[in-house]
Design a protein around this motif. Structure first.
Motif, PDB file in Angstrom:
ATOM      1  N   GLY A  84       0.798  -1.207   0.000  1.00 56.78           N
ATOM      2  CA  GLY A  84       0.000   0.000   0.000  1.00 56.78           C
ATOM      3  C   GLY A  84       0.830   1.255   0.000  1.00 56.78           C
ATOM      4  O   GLY A  84       0.348   2.300   0.390  1.00 56.78           O
ATOM      5  N   GLY A  85       2.059   1.177  -0.432  1.00 56.20           N
ATOM      6  CA  GLY A  85       2.926   2.342  -0.422  1.00 56.20           C
ATOM      7  C   GLY A  85       2.560   3.348  -1.481  1.00 56.20           C
ATOM      8  O   GLY A  85       1.574   3.240  -2.165  1.00 56.20           O
ATOM      9  N   GLY A  86       3.404   4.362  -1.653  1.00 55.07           N
ATOM     10  CA  GLY A  86       3.056   5.524  -2.446  1.00 55.07           C
ATOM     11  C   GLY A  86       3.210   5.346  -3.935  1.00 55.07           C
ATOM     12  O   GLY A  86       4.092   5.932  -4.547  1.00 55.07           O
ATOM     13  N   SER A  87       2.418   4.518  -4.535  1.00 53.33           N
ATOM     14  CA  SER A  87       2.416   4.374  -5.990  1.00 53.33           C
ATOM     15  C   SER A  87       1.763   5.597  -6.622  1.00 53.33           C
ATOM     16  O   SER A  87       0.932   6.265  -6.015  1.00 53.33           O
ATOM     17  CB  SER A  87       1.659   3.110  -6.383  1.00 53.33           C
ATOM     18  N   ASP A  88       2.150   5.893  -7.882  1.00 51.15           N
ATOM     19  CA  ASP A  88       1.519   7.000  -8.587  1.00 51.15           C
ATOM     20  C   ASP A  88       0.479   6.471  -9.568  1.00 51.15           C
ATOM     21  O   ASP A  88       0.092   7.168 -10.496  1.00 51.15           O
ATOM     22  CB  ASP A  88       2.569   7.854  -9.313  1.00 51.15           C
ATOM     23  N   GLU A  89       0.020   5.244  -9.356  1.00 48.71           N
ATOM     24  CA  GLU A  89      -1.026   4.655 -10.189  1.00 48.71           C
ATOM     25  C   GLU A  89      -2.139   4.111  -9.303  1.00 48.71           C
ATOM     26  O   GLU A  89      -1.896   3.660  -8.187  1.00 48.71           O
ATOM     27  CB  GLU A  89      -0.461   3.530 -11.061  1.00 48.71           C
ATOM     28  N   LEU A  90      -3.371   4.164  -9.814  1.00 43.23           N
ATOM     29  CA  LEU A  90      -4.531   3.706  -9.055  1.00 43.23           C
ATOM     30  C   LEU A  90      -5.534   3.126 -10.043  1.00 43.23           C
ATOM     31  O   LEU A  90      -5.722   3.661 -11.132  1.00 43.23           O
ATOM     32  CB  LEU A  90      -5.168   4.895  -8.317  1.00 43.23           C
ATOM     33  N   VAL A  91      -6.169   2.024  -9.658  1.00 43.00           N
ATOM     34  CA  VAL A  91      -7.227   1.449 -10.493  1.00 43.00           C
ATOM     35  C   VAL A  91      -8.553   1.590  -9.765  1.00 43.00           C
ATOM     36  O   VAL A  91      -8.686   1.163  -8.626  1.00 43.00           O
ATOM     37  CB  VAL A  91      -6.954  -0.027 -10.826  1.00 43.00           C
ATOM     38  N   VAL A  92      -9.518   2.199 -10.447  1.00 46.93           N
ATOM     39  CA  VAL A  92     -10.845   2.421  -9.871  1.00 46.93           C
ATOM     40  C   VAL A  92     -11.867   1.704 -10.731  1.00 46.93           C
ATOM     41  O   VAL A  92     -11.874   1.856 -11.935  1.00 46.93           O
ATOM     42  CB  VAL A  92     -11.188   3.915  -9.833  1.00 46.93           C
TER      43      VAL A  92
END
Length: 354
Positions: free
Chosen positions: A32-40
């Motif tokens: 759960g670290g600071g990725s700059d990608e997200l899937v919604v």
């Protein structure tokens, strides 16, 4: 190794109104670290508008690249079950019943209260909702009716059994969003309380000969209402917005008994690669600015008390559009419904609509 980012899909928003799933990118099963990608991941209806109204401003504000993956509640839920060992979604926006099922199945994880300060500004049911996710929009079951047929005010639940309305009413299939709330309203009206579904099923079986149609399509129902073939039907408030705005002889009113609301919930997937970004997105979704935009764009009733709703919402839904609790609405008892929904669907087909 980073998960492959799905190509952004634009197909979606609420059915007459709304729900969205956002799925995250990054290493599978990450911490759960600071990725700059997200899937919604979310609802198919209004997807393109949702991307413009919600996703694009979030990307600009945070620098997080979002992949939006729309679909139906059932399809998205089943995919979560299949992919639970290696989830490819970070945030799921999904209906209350499916959210409760997913929480029981262990598909979702807790949201850190400190990461969602906007929740403190939401209406009571959203602020105090049990479970892991957070409600972000709601809809109100009640009765749609012809103002030509009922010039002096809306019909009551009990009046749907009036012989004069025989052949002129429609009833939602129990699998429709308004179906179980109507069952509860019938139990409240004729039985000993909201859980007296045996009495409700007996009354619905009695009503069957008077029903012109058991509907699941909103478009079909509104067409019947506007043509005058149906003069009353249990249904959602948002079904009436366009018709009322266009000046057609259609209105909506809350049930006089048994007022339960339905809502959509933002959930973070267990094992999501970017839980930090997911929590940031949920807090953003609850902000008054975003809640105001979604209310205007696709009639999502906001849970944030500082959000502004378009005039048609208060014209049709009254004060319940902004404070459902004050109007007598309570959430469904999801444990009770979840334990019985399958049996009710079979029973409805056997005793009522079949």
């Amino acid at each position: 190794m980073a998960r492959p980012v799905m190509k952004r899909n634009a197909v979606w928003v609420f059915g007459a109104v709304t729900a969205v799933l956002l799925a995250g990118c990054g290493g599978p099963g990450g911490s759960g670290g600071g990725s700059d990608e997200l899937v919604v991941s979310g609802f198919s209806f209004g997807a393109e508008e949702f991307e413009k109204t919600v996703v694009a401003p979030f990307e600009e504000e945070t620098g997080i690249r979002v992949t939006f993956d729309p679909g139906s509640n059932s399809d998205r839920y089943n995919r979560l079950l299949v992919d639970r060992a290696r989830p490819d979604v970070d945030v799921v926006l999904i209906s209350d019943l499916f959210a409760a099922d997913g929480e029981r199945e262990g598909l979702f994880t807790d949201i850190d209260p400190g990461s969602v300060p906007n929740r403190a500004d939401t209406v009571e049911f959203a602020r105090d909702a049990p479970g892991q996710g957070i409600p972000y929009t709601f809809t109100l079951p009640g009765v749609l009716y012809s103002t030509d047929a009922f010039p002096d005010g809306p019909p009551t639940v009990a009046s749907l059994w009036d012989p004069e309305l025989a052949g002129r009413i429609a009833v939602p299939d129990i699998s429709a969003t308004a179906g179980i709330p109507f069952l509860i309203a019938v139990a409240e009206t004729f039985g000993s309380g909201p859980q007296d579904v045996d009495t409700a099923f007996a009354k619905l079986a009695e009503l069957k000969p008077n029903v012109l149609q058991f509907y699941s399509s909103t478009t079909e129902l509104l067409s019947l209402l506007e043509r005058g073939e149906v003069v009353a039907a249990p249904g959602l408030d948002l079904f009436a917005y366009d018709a009322v705005e266009a000046g057609r002889p259609v209105a909506w009113a809350p049930f006089d008994r048994g007022r339960v609301l339905s809502y959509n919930k933002a959930e973070i997937v267990e094992g999501a690669a970017n839980t930090d970004g997911a929590q940031r997105f949920v807090n953003y979704l609850l902000s008054p600015e975003v809640q105001t935009r979604t209310a205007t764009a696709f009639s999502d009733k906001p849970v944030n008390r500082a959000a502004t709703v378009p005039p048609i919402m208060t014209e049709v839904s009254g004060g319940a559009a902004t404070d459902p609790g004050a109007a007598g609405y309570v959430p469904l008892d999801l444990d009770f419904v979840g334990a019985n929904r399958g049996a009710w669907i079979d029973r409805f087909a056997r005793e009522v609509s079949g």
